[in-house]
Design an enzyme around this catalytic site. Structure first.
Site, mmCIF file in Angstrom:
data_model
loop_
_atom_site.group_PDB
_atom_site.id
_atom_site.type_symbol
_atom_site.label_atom_id
_atom_site.label_comp_id
_atom_site.label_asym_id
_atom_site.label_seq_id
_atom_site.Cartn_x
_atom_site.Cartn_y
_atom_site.Cartn_z
ATOM 1 N N CYS A 171 -26.581 -10.423 -6.645
ATOM 2 C CA CYS A 171 -26.554 -10.833 -8.050
ATOM 3 C C CYS A 171 -27.949 -11.325 -8.455
ATOM 4 O O CYS A 171 -28.768 -11.667 -7.600
ATOM 5 C CB CYS A 171 -25.535 -11.969 -8.159
ATOM 6 N N ASN A 228 11.054 1.553 2.296
ATOM 7 C CA ASN A 228 9.843 1.706 3.111
ATOM 8 C C ASN A 228 10.047 2.794 4.158
ATOM 9 O O ASN A 228 11.161 3.002 4.628
ATOM 10 C CB ASN A 228 9.525 0.369 3.815
ATOM 11 N N PHE A 233 -2.967 0.928 5.139
ATOM 12 C CA PHE A 233 -3.768 0.370 6.231
ATOM 13 C C PHE A 233 -3.219 0.770 7.591
ATOM 14 O O PHE A 233 -3.957 1.148 8.485
ATOM 15 C CB PHE A 233 -3.756 -1.160 6.156
ATOM 16 N N ALA A 256 0.810 -1.223 0.000
ATOM 17 C CA ALA A 256 0.000 0.000 0.000
ATOM 18 C C ALA A 256 0.842 1.272 0.000
ATOM 19 O O ALA A 256 0.406 2.309 -0.507
ATOM 20 C CB ALA A 256 -0.926 -0.012 1.208
ATOM 21 N N CYS A 273 -22.042 -17.299 -8.050
ATOM 22 C CA CYS A 273 -21.902 -17.757 -9.447
ATOM 23 C C CYS A 273 -20.630 -17.219 -10.105
ATOM 24 O O CYS A 273 -20.283 -17.639 -11.198
ATOM 25 C CB CYS A 273 -23.135 -17.385 -10.269
ATOM 26 N N GLN A 327 0.509 -6.472 -3.386
ATOM 27 C CA GLN A 327 -0.571 -6.703 -2.425
ATOM 28 C C GLN A 327 -1.689 -5.694 -2.691
ATOM 29 O O GLN A 327 -2.724 -5.748 -2.058
ATOM 30 C CB GLN A 327 -0.053 -6.481 -1.005
ATOM 31 N N HIS A 364 -3.955 -9.936 -3.727
ATOM 32 C CA HIS A 364 -5.192 -9.670 -2.972
ATOM 33 C C HIS A 364 -6.337 -9.211 -3.859
ATOM 34 O O HIS A 364 -7.297 -8.616 -3.370
ATOM 35 C CB HIS A 364 -4.906 -8.632 -1.876
HETATM 36 P P1 NAD Z 1 0.491 -1.483 5.158
HETATM 37 O O1 NAD Z 1 -0.528 -0.398 5.313
HETATM 38 O O2 NAD Z 1 0.534 -2.540 6.168
HETATM 39 O O3 NAD Z 1 1.955 -0.831 5.084
HETATM 40 C C1 NAD Z 1 2.283 0.203 4.223
HETATM 41 C C2 NAD Z 1 3.754 0.512 4.460
HETATM 42 O O4 NAD Z 1 4.148 1.490 3.520
HETATM 43 C C3 NAD Z 1 4.068 1.083 5.851
HETATM 44 O O5 NAD Z 1 5.164 0.389 6.391
HETATM 45 C C4 NAD Z 1 4.417 2.550 5.588
HETATM 46 O O6 NAD Z 1 5.449 3.019 6.445
HETATM 47 C C5 NAD Z 1 4.910 2.489 4.175
HETATM 48 N N1 NAD Z 1 4.678 3.702 3.409
HETATM 49 C C6 NAD Z 1 3.601 4.528 3.411
HETATM 50 N N2 NAD Z 1 3.761 5.503 2.507
HETATM 51 C C7 NAD Z 1 4.983 5.294 1.937
HETATM 52 C C8 NAD Z 1 5.717 5.968 0.931
HETATM 53 N N3 NAD Z 1 5.255 7.068 0.339
HETATM 54 N N4 NAD Z 1 6.928 5.472 0.570
HETATM 55 C C9 NAD Z 1 7.441 4.366 1.172
HETATM 56 N N5 NAD Z 1 6.790 3.684 2.148
HETATM 57 C C10 NAD Z 1 5.560 4.150 2.499
HETATM 58 O O7 NAD Z 1 0.322 -2.050 3.710
HETATM 59 P P2 NAD Z 1 0.719 -3.474 3.170
HETATM 60 O O8 NAD Z 1 1.963 -4.003 3.775
HETATM 61 O O9 NAD Z 1 0.580 -3.398 1.677
HETATM 62 O O10 NAD Z 1 -0.510 -4.293 3.811
HETATM 63 C C11 NAD Z 1 -1.099 -5.129 3.132
HETATM 64 C C12 NAD Z 1 -2.573 -4.812 2.827
HETATM 65 O O11 NAD Z 1 -2.928 -3.489 2.483
HETATM 66 C C13 NAD Z 1 -2.862 -5.573 1.608
HETATM 67 O O12 NAD Z 1 -3.817 -6.504 1.962
HETATM 68 C C14 NAD Z 1 -3.423 -4.613 0.575
HETATM 69 O O13 NAD Z 1 -4.392 -5.288 -0.159
HETATM 70 C C15 NAD Z 1 -3.943 -3.553 1.422
HETATM 71 N N6 NAD Z 1 -4.119 -2.184 0.924
HETATM 72 C C16 NAD Z 1 -3.974 -1.862 -0.401
HETATM 73 C C17 NAD Z 1 -4.134 -0.552 -0.806
HETATM 74 C C18 NAD Z 1 -3.972 -0.225 -2.259
HETATM 75 O O14 NAD Z 1 -4.298 -1.043 -3.108
HETATM 76 N N7 NAD Z 1 -3.473 0.955 -2.580
HETATM 77 C C19 NAD Z 1 -4.423 0.447 0.120
HETATM 78 C C20 NAD Z 1 -4.562 0.073 1.469
HETATM 79 C C21 NAD Z 1 -4.406 -1.241 1.853
#
Ligand code: NAD
Length: 260
Positions: A154, A219, A35, A24, A132, A101, A121
């Site tokens: 649905c 990160n 998240f 994310a 269905c 993810q 995901h």
């Molecule tokens: P997470 O929220 O657990 O972690 C995000 C990480 O990214 C954190 O460690 C944070 O410090 C870091 N971060 C935030 N902004 C940043 C940036 N600009 N540059 C570098 N690092 C940055 O997210 P995750 O580990 O992907 O958790 C998994 C779940 O989150 C998945 O199930 C996913 O489906 C879901 N999710 C997806 C989205 C999306 O599709 N954009 C959004 C929210 C959550």
């Protein structure tokens, strides 16, 4: 920092099997909250588990209420410089695939073909009947919700759910298998914007390390793999990834041409 960027770029141009793994955090600079950061989605909402979704209409209403609130951020989001840099590396043949993810479709929008984005995901731009399997676009479902159909069903009577994996729901087997194979056979594995806490997706860096892959983590906060990474960059993906791309371009221009 410059030394780290340079080391990452050198590994990328070596010509091995390079894989990028995103979470994310790569999309926060596109306006989609993550998240677990402060102000992230879990600060505001409680996740609806899959068994609750299946057994309670109230849970389904809550599920779609949360999706509706996130809808404007999602439809307005565009790939940011981090996505574009990954796409540029893919286009020049330096990256084999992206495992993500994320459910926002921004890697595909940045130009990486669908078949080379492994979505662990799912994708929230699609919805699907849990009975269905009929697919629908998120936009269509959103219009129904706006008109007062708060837990859409649905025509077969099944419940319509975003085509994403909820807590308690099985992971997509094909994607998981492909991601594991890519990680196990990688020479270079770069994590961008993930806490690396959600399993089994978070086991991917371990698979990569088992193969002796060069592990890079970009990160903002700590991850459980920081101390086994080869390069750890605490910085914003939207700033770091373009620097890596720039360095890769410089290195590519430095490569002596073969004289024929
Ligand atoms: P997470 O929220 O657990 O972690 C995000 C990480 O990214 C954190 O460690 C944070 O410090 C870091 N971060 C935030 N902004 C940043 C940036 N600009 N540059 C570098 N690092 C940055 O997210 P995750 O580990 O992907 O958790 C998994 C779940 O989150 C998945 O199930 C996913 O489906 C879901 N999710 C997806 C989205 C999306 O599709 N954009 C959004 C929210 C959550």
């Amino acid at each position: 920092m410059d030394d780290k960027i340079s080391l990452v770029a050198q590994q990328l141009v070596k010509g091995g099997r390079n894989v990028v793994f995103t979470g994310a955090g790569i999309s926060t600079e596109s306006g989609i909250p993550d998240f677990r950061s402060k102000g992230g989605i879990w600060d505001k909402y409680r996740p609806v588990y899959f068994d609750e979704f299946m057994s309670s209409k109230d849970a389904r209403i809550e599920y779609w209420k949360q999706k509706a609130e996130l809808y404007p951020d999602l439809v307005n989001a565009r790939p940011n410089p981090a996505h574009m840099s990954v796409a540029g590396l893919y286009e020049t043949g330096l990256i084999e695939a992206v495992i993500t993810q994320n459910i926002d479709g921004l890697h595909q929008e940045s130009g990486i073909p669908d078949e080379n984005v492994i979505e662990l995901h799912g994708n929230t731009l699609r919805a699907r009947c849990v009975t269905c399997g009929k697919a629908a676009s998120l936009h269509e479902i959103h219009r129904r919700i706006e008109k007062g159909d708060l837990a859409p069903e649905c025509e077969c009577g099944g419940y319509i759910k975003s085509d994403t994996i909820s807590f308690g729901q099985a992971m997509p087997e094909d994607e998981l298998e492909r991601a594991t194979e890519l990680a196990r056979n990688s020479d270079f594995f770069m994590v961008v914007g993930s806490t690396l806490l959600v399993h089994p997706a978070a086991a991917m860096p371990a698979h990569a390390k088992e193969n002796g892959s060069f592990l890079v983590i970009v990160n903002l906060s700590e991850t459980p793999y920081d101390n086994v990474s080869d390069v750890l960059i605490r910085g914003k993906a939207g700033a770091v990834l373009p620097e890596i791309s720039k360095e890769v371009r410089c290195l590519s221009m430095d490569v002596p041409q073969t004289i024929k």
